[in-house]
Motif scaffolding. Structure first.
Motif, PDB file in Angstrom:
ATOM      1  N   CYS A 305     -18.395  -6.884 -27.000  1.00  0.00           N
ATOM      2  CA  CYS A 305     -17.003  -7.138 -27.421  1.00  0.00           C
ATOM      3  C   CYS A 305     -16.105  -7.496 -26.241  1.00  0.00           C
ATOM      4  CB  CYS A 305     -16.441  -5.934 -28.180  1.00  0.00           C
ATOM      5  SG  CYS A 305     -17.349  -5.582 -29.723  1.00  0.00           S
ATOM      6  N   LEU A 306     -16.674  -8.170 -25.242  1.00  0.00           N
ATOM      7  CA  LEU A 306     -15.892  -8.634 -24.096  1.00  0.00           C
ATOM      8  C   LEU A 306     -15.360 -10.039 -24.375  1.00  0.00           C
ATOM      9  CD1 LEU A 306     -18.190  -7.391 -21.194  1.00  0.00           C
ATOM     10  CD2 LEU A 306     -15.929  -6.505 -21.787  1.00  0.00           C
ATOM     11  N   ASN A 307     -14.172 -10.321 -23.887  1.00  0.00           N
ATOM     12  CA  ASN A 307     -13.540 -11.617 -24.107  1.00  0.00           C
ATOM     13  C   ASN A 307     -13.787 -12.546 -22.920  1.00  0.00           C
ATOM     14  OD1 ASN A 307     -12.337 -10.938 -26.615  1.00  0.00           O
ATOM     15  ND2 ASN A 307     -10.734  -9.798 -25.536  1.00  0.00           N
ATOM     16  N   TYR A 308     -14.147 -13.791 -23.217  1.00  0.00           N
ATOM     17  CA  TYR A 308     -14.399 -14.784 -22.182  1.00  0.00           C
ATOM     18  C   TYR A 308     -14.314 -16.166 -22.813  1.00  0.00           C
ATOM     19  CZ  TYR A 308     -18.924 -14.913 -24.511  1.00  0.00           C
ATOM     20  OH  TYR A 308     -19.908 -15.024 -25.456  1.00  0.00           O
ATOM     21  N   VAL A 309     -14.111 -17.169 -21.975  1.00  0.00           N
ATOM     22  CA  VAL A 309     -14.219 -18.560 -22.408  1.00  0.00           C
ATOM     23  C   VAL A 309     -15.629 -19.010 -22.039  1.00  0.00           C
ATOM     24  CG1 VAL A 309     -13.382 -20.921 -22.087  1.00  0.00           C
ATOM     25  CG2 VAL A 309     -11.759 -18.995 -22.076  1.00  0.00           C
ATOM     26  N   LYS A 310     -16.377 -19.473 -23.023  1.00  0.00           N
ATOM     27  CA  LYS A 310     -17.771 -19.839 -22.751  1.00  0.00           C
ATOM     28  C   LYS A 310     -17.812 -20.999 -21.763  1.00  0.00           C
ATOM     29  CE  LYS A 310     -22.223 -20.635 -24.974  1.00  0.00           C
ATOM     30  NZ  LYS A 310     -22.951 -20.783 -26.258  1.00  0.00           N
ATOM     31  N   PRO A 311     -18.507 -20.829 -20.645  1.00  0.00           N
ATOM     32  CA  PRO A 311     -18.548 -21.881 -19.625  1.00  0.00           C
ATOM     33  C   PRO A 311     -19.395 -23.061 -20.080  1.00  0.00           C
ATOM     34  CG  PRO A 311     -20.006 -20.087 -19.013  1.00  0.00           C
ATOM     35  CD  PRO A 311     -19.280 -19.635 -20.246  1.00  0.00           C
ATOM     36  N   ASP A 312     -19.000 -24.253 -19.643  1.00  0.00           N
ATOM     37  CA  ASP A 312     -19.825 -25.434 -19.946  1.00  0.00           C
ATOM     38  C   ASP A 312     -20.348 -26.087 -18.681  1.00  0.00           C
ATOM     39  OD1 ASP A 312     -16.910 -27.382 -21.032  1.00  0.00           O
ATOM     40  OD2 ASP A 312     -17.371 -26.407 -19.128  1.00  0.00           O
ATOM     41  N   GLY A 313     -20.260 -25.371 -17.558  1.00  0.00           N
ATOM     42  CA  GLY A 313     -20.795 -25.865 -16.300  1.00  0.00           C
ATOM     43  C   GLY A 313     -20.920 -24.732 -15.302  1.00  0.00           C
ATOM     44  N   ALA A 314     -21.477 -25.048 -14.122  1.00  0.00           N
ATOM     45  CA  ALA A 314     -21.692 -24.070 -13.042  1.00  0.00           C
ATOM     46  C   ALA A 314     -22.579 -22.930 -13.539  1.00  0.00           C
ATOM     47  CB  ALA A 314     -20.371 -23.568 -12.486  1.00  0.00           C
ATOM     48  N   PHE A 315     -22.435 -21.726 -12.945  1.00  0.00           N
ATOM     49  CA  PHE A 315     -23.245 -20.588 -13.408  1.00  0.00           C
ATOM     50  C   PHE A 315     -22.445 -19.294 -13.335  1.00  0.00           C
ATOM     51  CE2 PHE A 315     -25.200 -22.209  -9.311  1.00  0.00           C
ATOM     52  CZ  PHE A 315     -24.431 -21.452  -8.445  1.00  0.00           C
ATOM     53  N   TYR A 316     -21.245 -19.340 -13.908  1.00  0.00           N
ATOM     54  CA  TYR A 316     -20.361 -18.181 -13.896  1.00  0.00           C
ATOM     55  C   TYR A 316     -19.779 -17.911 -15.281  1.00  0.00           C
ATOM     56  CZ  TYR A 316     -20.217 -19.599  -8.963  1.00  0.00           C
ATOM     57  OH  TYR A 316     -20.553 -19.991  -7.695  1.00  0.00           O
ATOM     58  N   PHE A 317     -19.530 -16.625 -15.547  1.00  0.00           N
ATOM     59  CA  PHE A 317     -18.663 -16.203 -16.644  1.00  0.00           C
ATOM     60  C   PHE A 317     -17.445 -15.530 -16.018  1.00  0.00           C
ATOM     61  CE2 PHE A 317     -22.388 -16.790 -19.206  1.00  0.00           C
ATOM     62  CZ  PHE A 317     -21.933 -16.976 -20.515  1.00  0.00           C
ATOM     63  N   PHE A 318     -16.279 -15.813 -16.559  1.00  0.00           N
ATOM     64  CA  PHE A 318     -15.054 -15.156 -16.108  1.00  0.00           C
ATOM     65  C   PHE A 318     -14.587 -14.294 -17.276  1.00  0.00           C
ATOM     66  CE2 PHE A 318     -10.671 -15.242 -14.190  1.00  0.00           C
ATOM     67  CZ  PHE A 318     -11.056 -14.768 -12.950  1.00  0.00           C
ATOM     68  N   VAL A 319     -14.735 -12.987 -17.113  1.00  0.00           N
ATOM     69  CA  VAL A 319     -14.667 -12.061 -18.234  1.00  0.00           C
ATOM     70  C   VAL A 319     -13.418 -11.189 -18.146  1.00  0.00           C
ATOM     71  CG1 VAL A 319     -15.939 -10.287 -19.492  1.00  0.00           C
ATOM     72  CG2 VAL A 319     -17.192 -12.028 -18.198  1.00  0.00           C
ATOM     73  N   LYS A 320     -12.761 -11.018 -19.290  1.00  0.00           N
ATOM     74  CA  LYS A 320     -11.570 -10.150 -19.353  1.00  0.00           C
ATOM     75  C   LYS A 320     -12.016  -8.691 -19.295  1.00  0.00           C
ATOM     76  CE  LYS A 320      -7.030  -9.989 -20.350  1.00  0.00           C
ATOM     77  NZ  LYS A 320      -6.492  -9.151 -19.283  1.00  0.00           N
TER      78      LYS A 320
END
Length: 383
Positions: A305-320
């Motif tokens: 139940c973590l919020n994030y914008v699904k990445p479409d490049g690179a290799f990172y998630f930026f998670v709230k």
């Protein structure tokens, strides 16, 4: 004697990414999702090309801009991959990683009090250089636009002092990119304006959902394209970057580059030539594996139940960071490392607009990802 140093240098700080990594790296049994380092080895044929260059005594200075065959290969690479046309004779400079390309570009174009527009959150490697040059970084909050610096976002921030806009897409730390339509809207806004655009495209070969589209396709004369082999060919330690720009600009960038490093390692240049020719599609297998990892991490984060914008490049998630953790992103990351033995980068390392988030790198094996995400889930359930 410290008081005699350049105040701009005294006032800047070491990258928050490295600062945090160094702080937690001695923790036993730590699983690290911190550094943006591909976990694949440099392709074997590329390594052998570097070895051959030593054996063949290709160990002298090259042309300041890089030896011609490599520049020609770089020209052909970006033409085939992205439809960009740059002359190897005078529109391409081989640099010490993308970092040096960014440095020489900013040092050439900026003067005192020039404003540089950047998205926030953003990789911390730009702002210190801007400040050393006497420029003024102007961050735009992109948290409500899927972390995208759009034309609509940019327009209100353009002033008569705006000298440059930085478009680092696909993005570090968010992994998001800009669509062709979004790029065209930015081009329409900036066309015929005396504003440079630095398009940092170091992750251009690591895109998953749509082809990479460069602003240089629309605004070639205003755009300075930055790229390199660190991410596409897992060659971080070889330090090979590229700067692509119109000849009228490139001749001045070359002066700064020449007085800075003369030229990059001849050995790395031979390896780079191999990467861009024989290894032109080396990123494909890595990209396919990163795609699988992205899907796995996405499913796990959603289950938590973590919020994030699904990445479409690179290799990172930026998670709230969950709202029930009320302290700073730095304290969250430090507590996670100490209690769960999982290291992520606090969002505050990526400007004030990263506060309240953490960056997770999935440049590691699925087995490591599973183990680390299990620990993260246990930790979150405990708070």
């Amino acid at each position: 004697m410290e008081h005699l140093l350049n105040k701009q240098v005294i006032d800047i700080e070491i990258s928050g990414i490295r600062k945090f990594f160094n702080m937690v790296s001695d923790i036993d049994d730590l699983i690290s999702f911190t550094i943006g380092q591909p976990d694949f080895p440099t392709p074997e044929h590329v390594k052998l090309a570097g070895i051959r260059s030593i054996e063949e005594d290709f160990t002298s200075y090259t042309h300041n801009a890089g030896y011609f065959e490599l520049r020609k290969a770089a020209s052909e690479f970006v033409l085939k991959k992205y439809g960009l046309t740059y002359r190897p004779e005078d529109e391409i400079i081989v640099t010490v990683g993308a970092s040096e390309a960014i440095d020489i570009a900013l040092r050439t174009i900026l003067t005192e009090d020039d404003e540089v527009i950047l998205p926030g959150p953003i990789y911390p490697g730009y702002e210190p250089i801007i400040r050393i040059c006497g420029g003024i970084p102007v961050h735009i909050d992109t948290r409500d636009s899927q972390f995208k610096l759009t034309a609509e976002k940019i327009k209100p921030y353009i002033t008569d002092k705006t000298k440059c806009i930085i478009l680092p897409y696909p993005s570090n730390p968010t992994g998001v990119s800009l669509s062709e339509q979004e790029i065209k809207e930015i081009a329409s806004l900036l066309k015929n304006k005396d504003i440079f655009i630095i398009a940092d495209e170091i992750y251009s070969e690591l895109v998953y959902d749509n082809p990479h589209y460069s602003l240089a396709s629309e605004l070639r004369e205003q755009t300075i394209v930055i790229n390199g082999l660190s991410k596409s060919h897992s060659m971080t330690g070889w330090r090979v970057g590229f700067l692509f720009a119109d000849q009228s600009l490139c001749k001045h960038f070359l002066k700064v580059h020449q007085y800075n490093v003369s030229c990059i390692s001849s050995i790395s240049q031979k390896a780079a030539f191999e990467a861009l020719t024989t290894g032109i599609d080396d990123a494909k297998l890595m990209r396919e594996e990163y795609f699988k990892r992205r899907e796995y991490v996405s499913s796990r984060l959603s289950e938590m139940c973590l919020n994030y914008v699904k990445p479409d490049g690179a290799f990172y998630f930026f998670v709230k960071i969950p709202e029930n953790f009320s302290t700073s992103s730095f304290d969250f990351a430090l507590d996670l490392a100490n209690k769960a033995k999982v290291a992520v980068v606090p969002g505050s390392a990526f400007s004030k607009y990263g506060e309240g988030y953490f960056r997770l790198s999935y440049a590691c094996s699925t087995e490591v990802l599973q183990k680390g995400l299990d620990r993260l889930e246990t930790y979150l359930n405990s708070i």
